[in-house]
Design a protein around this motif. Structure first.
Motif, PDB file in Angstrom:
ATOM      1  N   GLN A  14      26.297  39.680 -21.680  1.00 32.90           N
ATOM      2  CA  GLN A  14      25.570  40.738 -20.959  1.00 32.90           C
ATOM      3  C   GLN A  14      25.726  42.096 -21.622  1.00 32.90           C
ATOM      4  O   GLN A  14      24.855  42.961 -21.504  1.00 32.90           O
ATOM      5  CB  GLN A  14      26.063  40.802 -19.510  1.00 32.90           C
ATOM      6  CG  GLN A  14      25.708  39.570 -18.698  1.00 32.90           C
ATOM      7  CD  GLN A  14      24.211  39.316 -18.681  1.00 32.90           C
ATOM      8  OE1 GLN A  14      23.432  40.100 -18.157  1.00 32.90           O
ATOM      9  NE2 GLN A  14      23.802  38.210 -19.280  1.00 32.90           N
ATOM     10  N   LEU A  17      22.928  43.175 -23.895  1.00 33.05           N
ATOM     11  CA  LEU A  17      21.678  43.676 -23.321  1.00 33.05           C
ATOM     12  C   LEU A  17      21.718  45.180 -23.095  1.00 33.05           C
ATOM     13  O   LEU A  17      20.666  45.785 -22.857  1.00 33.05           O
ATOM     14  CB  LEU A  17      21.385  42.977 -21.992  1.00 33.05           C
ATOM     15  CG  LEU A  17      21.288  41.448 -22.024  1.00 33.05           C
ATOM     16  CD1 LEU A  17      21.024  40.927 -20.617  1.00 33.05           C
ATOM     17  CD2 LEU A  17      20.179  40.999 -22.970  1.00 33.05           C
ATOM     18  N   TYR A  26      20.086  49.634 -20.018  1.00 35.79           N
ATOM     19  CA  TYR A  26      19.626  48.492 -20.800  1.00 35.79           C
ATOM     20  C   TYR A  26      18.983  48.966 -22.098  1.00 35.79           C
ATOM     21  O   TYR A  26      18.206  49.930 -22.116  1.00 35.79           O
ATOM     22  CB  TYR A  26      18.617  47.663 -20.005  1.00 35.79           C
ATOM     23  CG  TYR A  26      19.233  46.930 -18.846  1.00 35.79           C
ATOM     24  CD1 TYR A  26      20.241  45.990 -19.059  1.00 35.79           C
ATOM     25  CD2 TYR A  26      18.817  47.164 -17.541  1.00 35.79           C
ATOM     26  CE1 TYR A  26      20.824  45.316 -17.993  1.00 35.79           C
ATOM     27  CE2 TYR A  26      19.393  46.487 -16.470  1.00 35.79           C
ATOM     28  CZ  TYR A  26      20.394  45.579 -16.712  1.00 35.79           C
ATOM     29  OH  TYR A  26      20.971  44.909 -15.658  1.00 35.79           O
ATOM     30  N   SER A 299      10.517  35.710 -13.687  1.00 35.08           N
ATOM     31  CA  SER A 299      11.967  35.513 -13.760  1.00 35.08           C
ATOM     32  C   SER A 299      12.520  34.972 -12.449  1.00 35.08           C
ATOM     33  O   SER A 299      13.419  34.118 -12.446  1.00 35.08           O
ATOM     34  CB  SER A 299      12.644  36.845 -14.120  1.00 35.08           C
ATOM     35  OG  SER A 299      12.165  37.342 -15.357  1.00 35.08           O
ATOM     36  N   ALA A 316      23.421  33.923 -15.845  1.00 33.96           N
ATOM     37  CA  ALA A 316      22.660  34.539 -16.927  1.00 33.96           C
ATOM     38  C   ALA A 316      22.532  33.600 -18.119  1.00 33.96           C
ATOM     39  O   ALA A 316      21.516  33.607 -18.818  1.00 33.96           O
ATOM     40  CB  ALA A 316      23.335  35.852 -17.356  1.00 33.96           C
ATOM     41  N   LEU A 320      18.402  32.779 -19.672  1.00 30.89           N
ATOM     42  CA  LEU A 320      17.761  33.085 -20.957  1.00 30.89           C
ATOM     43  C   LEU A 320      17.179  31.841 -21.636  1.00 30.89           C
ATOM     44  O   LEU A 320      16.023  31.894 -22.092  1.00 30.89           O
ATOM     45  CB  LEU A 320      18.753  33.792 -21.879  1.00 30.89           C
ATOM     46  CG  LEU A 320      18.186  34.237 -23.237  1.00 30.89           C
ATOM     47  CD1 LEU A 320      17.000  35.169 -23.048  1.00 30.89           C
ATOM     48  CD2 LEU A 320      19.259  34.896 -24.090  1.00 30.89           C
ATOM     49  N   TYR A 358      16.230  44.721 -16.421  1.00 30.85           N
ATOM     50  CA  TYR A 358      17.027  43.564 -16.842  1.00 30.85           C
ATOM     51  C   TYR A 358      16.131  42.425 -17.309  1.00 30.85           C
ATOM     52  O   TYR A 358      16.352  41.837 -18.370  1.00 30.85           O
ATOM     53  CB  TYR A 358      17.913  43.108 -15.684  1.00 30.85           C
ATOM     54  CG  TYR A 358      18.664  41.826 -15.955  1.00 30.85           C
ATOM     55  CD1 TYR A 358      19.793  41.820 -16.767  1.00 30.85           C
ATOM     56  CD2 TYR A 358      18.233  40.620 -15.401  1.00 30.85           C
ATOM     57  CE1 TYR A 358      20.484  40.638 -17.023  1.00 30.85           C
ATOM     58  CE2 TYR A 358      18.924  39.444 -15.646  1.00 30.85           C
ATOM     59  CZ  TYR A 358      20.041  39.453 -16.458  1.00 30.85           C
ATOM     60  OH  TYR A 358      20.712  38.288 -16.712  1.00 30.85           O
ATOM     61  N   TYR A 359      15.126  42.106 -16.527  1.00 40.34           N
ATOM     62  CA  TYR A 359      14.238  40.995 -16.888  1.00 40.34           C
ATOM     63  C   TYR A 359      13.431  41.325 -18.142  1.00 40.34           C
ATOM     64  O   TYR A 359      13.193  40.442 -18.979  1.00 40.34           O
ATOM     65  CB  TYR A 359      13.300  40.682 -15.725  1.00 40.34           C
ATOM     66  CG  TYR A 359      14.003  40.142 -14.503  1.00 40.34           C
ATOM     67  CD1 TYR A 359      15.066  39.251 -14.615  1.00 40.34           C
ATOM     68  CD2 TYR A 359      13.626  40.539 -13.222  1.00 40.34           C
ATOM     69  CE1 TYR A 359      15.732  38.763 -13.499  1.00 40.34           C
ATOM     70  CE2 TYR A 359      14.271  40.047 -12.091  1.00 40.34           C
ATOM     71  CZ  TYR A 359      15.327  39.169 -12.241  1.00 40.34           C
ATOM     72  OH  TYR A 359      15.965  38.678 -11.133  1.00 40.34           O
ATOM     73  N   THR A 361      14.353  43.282 -20.605  1.00 41.82           N
ATOM     74  CA  THR A 361      15.272  43.184 -21.746  1.00 41.82           C
ATOM     75  C   THR A 361      15.490  41.731 -22.146  1.00 41.82           C
ATOM     76  O   THR A 361      15.533  41.397 -23.339  1.00 41.82           O
ATOM     77  CB  THR A 361      16.614  43.845 -21.394  1.00 41.82           C
ATOM     78  OG1 THR A 361      16.391  45.212 -21.007  1.00 41.82           O
ATOM     79  CG2 THR A 361      17.557  43.827 -22.590  1.00 41.82           C
ATOM     80  N   ASN A 362      15.607  40.849 -21.165  1.00 38.83           N
ATOM     81  CA  ASN A 362      15.758  39.428 -21.476  1.00 38.83           C
ATOM     82  C   ASN A 362      14.505  38.864 -22.141  1.00 38.83           C
ATOM     83  O   ASN A 362      14.603  38.015 -23.035  1.00 38.83           O
ATOM     84  CB  ASN A 362      16.068  38.645 -20.195  1.00 38.83           C
ATOM     85  CG  ASN A 362      17.547  38.640 -19.856  1.00 38.83           C
ATOM     86  OD1 ASN A 362      18.314  37.800 -20.322  1.00 38.83           O
ATOM     87  ND2 ASN A 362      17.955  39.608 -19.049  1.00 38.83           N
ATOM     88  N   CYS A 365      14.661  39.779 -25.681  1.00 37.23           N
ATOM     89  CA  CYS A 365      15.627  38.916 -26.364  1.00 37.23           C
ATOM     90  C   CYS A 365      15.039  37.529 -26.614  1.00 37.23           C
ATOM     91  O   CYS A 365      15.274  36.929 -27.676  1.00 37.23           O
ATOM     92  CB  CYS A 365      16.902  38.803 -25.533  1.00 37.23           C
ATOM     93  SG  CYS A 365      17.873  40.324 -25.428  1.00 37.23           S
TER      94      CYS A 365
END
Length: 496
Positions: A14, A17, A26, A299, A316, A320, A358-359, A361-362, A365
């Motif tokens: 985490q 991120l 983030y 998500s 988490a 991902l 958060y979502y 950023t994922n 990634c």
């Protein structure tokens, strides 16, 4: 091919991120791992340094020009003609620096030219003609009308609308700027307006966020055509590269990614379909916040699918890999353009914290992982990975060897897999037959239309006038043998 059972799957800590500067917000791969705040600071410092370097270069060139001019004319000529251009250069730079500060100086200052009307905000005298984006009448622009209705409840609403409208109109004349410069203009406007709103609402963050959301909706709906995937960027080329990459990875299975989702469960399968639909729907939205909402819904469906499969809350580390799997199955259109659009023009506070940030950023990634995916990531050898990528072979599911002898469950599983394979072939045949039937129906319809048209051309329809009432009543008037006919029968009564 041999899969190692000890493989742990995809794992992202985490802390990876978060912003690399340690501010707690983030980060984003598009900003070199920085959050929007730190990225803007870095960008402004780099830009300020570039301006200073340009200034120093201009001074050096000016001095060299003056020295050459003095040497050529033995000091007889005056240097004023050469100084004038540099003075204009300095003046232009000063105006450029002060332009951003002056754009929002009258947000909450009552205007003497403001008309007393409250239902609408008509435009006052403009120093420049309005661009094409402002030519739409307000009554037909739903977004503008909704924005006006929202601002009616705010005391500084009229000034906010005037400044937002003026800014969007000015952006139409900046189409030649690069995407980073356009983003910088919008983000500066967001920052200045947010600071003044915090002062006006005395630190009420919720009210400020609600106003900023409506400002973003109004502005980006009007600017969407100009700033989404601009010609000055290579976003379209990146979109095609990502789509091609995802198509080439069509063979990646759910087991290779260690996704904790069982699509045999109807509820899980339904959540997977909804997640795919949401991430595809993102491209149809025009406002960055609406695109983020699609990512958030996607998500949450993923978390529901994992929770239903594992009978416990998802982590988490589970999320991902599943998100990567959803992106691979969906292959969303213009994925990179949408990510860049959100990155450049979304309200920065939404990307720095909260579930939306958060979502998102994922998702960044996940896209970065797909672009760098290799055999080691999927527990494959380099040779196997290249064979699958080239399409020379497809990975085969493991046979019954790993299962204990006589295991009914694994035997049933293999039978179902074979059945699914056969169903896929049958489905393709049905689809091929449906396409042929559709083609035959089209040909039949064209043939019928052609025949009907041919008959109409050979036997045109003739319309006769209706017969008069007298002619219809005397139907036997032309019969010359009427006198030879027997008299009509008369009814007779018989005693019974």
């Amino acid at each position: 091919m041999s899969h190692r059972p000890e493989r742990r799957g995809i794992h992202v800590d985490q802390s990876e991120l978060l912003c690399t500067k340690g501010c707690g917000f983030y980060g984003n791969t598009a900003w070199q791992g920085l959050c929007s705040k730190c990225w803007r600071e870095e960008y402004q410092q780099t830009r300020h340094k570039q301006i200073q370097d340009d200034h120093a270069l201009a001074e050096r060139l000016q001095m060299e020009e003056e020295a050459a001019y003095a040497n050529n004319h033995q000091g007889a000529a005056q240097p004023q003609p050469a100084v004038a251009p540099f003075s204009k250069f300095e003046e232009r730079k000063t105006k450029e620096k002060s332009r951003k500060v002056n754009t929002v100086t009258k947000f909450f200052t009552p205007s003497a030219k403001t008309p007393p009307k409250k239902d609408s905000v008509p435009g006052e005298a403009q120093s420049t003609p309005s661009p094409s984006v402002s030519r739409k009448p307000l009554e037909t622009d739903c977004t503008t009308q909704e924005f006006i209705d929202f601002l009616k409840t705010l005391k500084p609403g009229r000034e906010i609308f005037k400044q937002c409208r003026a800014f969007t109109e000015s952006m139409a004349y900046k189409r030649d700027l690069g995407a980073d410069e356009l983003s910088e203009c919008v983000q500066d406007f967001y920052q200045n307006l947010s600071d003044r709103l915090h002062t006006h609402f005395k630190g009420s963050s919720e009210r400020v966020e609600s106003v900023m959301d409506e400002v973003e909706r109004y502005m980006m709906t009007r600017l969407y055509e100009e700033v989404f995937c601009p010609e000055t960027t290579d976003d379209e080329k990146k979109d095609l590269a990502v789509q091609k990459r995802i198509r080439a990875l069509h063979w990646v299975t759910i087991e290779m990614l260690c996704v904790p989702v069982d699509e045999e469960i109807p509820e899980v399968s339904d959540n997977v379909v909804k997640a795919i639909t949401d991430v595809i729907e993102m491209d149809s939205k025009r406002v960055p916040r609406d695109k983020l909402t699609c990512i958030t819904r996607c998500s949450k469906h993923i978390f529901n699918a994992i929770k239903t499969t594992k009978k416990e809350a998802a982590s988490a580390d589970d999320f991902l890999p599943t998100l990567i799997y959803i992106v691979l199955k969906a292959n969303p259109p213009r994925l990179q353009s949408n990510i860049q659009y959100i990155t450049r023009f979304c309200n920065p506070s939404r990307l720095m914290s909260g579930e939306d940030g958060y979502y998102f950023t994922n998702l960044c990634c996940a896209v970065a992982f797909i672009e760098k995916l290799d055999g080691q990531s999927l527990n494959l050898s380099a040779e196997e990975f290249e064979i699958y990528m080239s399409g020379q072979a497809s990975p085969q599911r493991p046979q019954a060897a790993p299962s204990p002898p006589g295991s009914a469950a694994f035997s049933q599983m293999n039978e179902r897999l074979d059945l699914l394979t056969g169903l896929g072939v049958r489905q393709e045949r049905v689809m091929e037959g449906a396409r042929r039937l559709e083609s035959d129906l089209i040909d039949w319809r064209d043939g019928v239309e052609h025949k009907v048209q041919d008959v109409l051309e050979r036997f045109p329809l003739e319309m006769h006038p209706p017969a008069s009432p007298t002619a219809s009543s005397a139907i036997d008037a032309d019969n010359v043998e009427n006198d030879l006919l027997p008299p009509p029968l008369q009814p007779q009564l018989f005693a019974g």
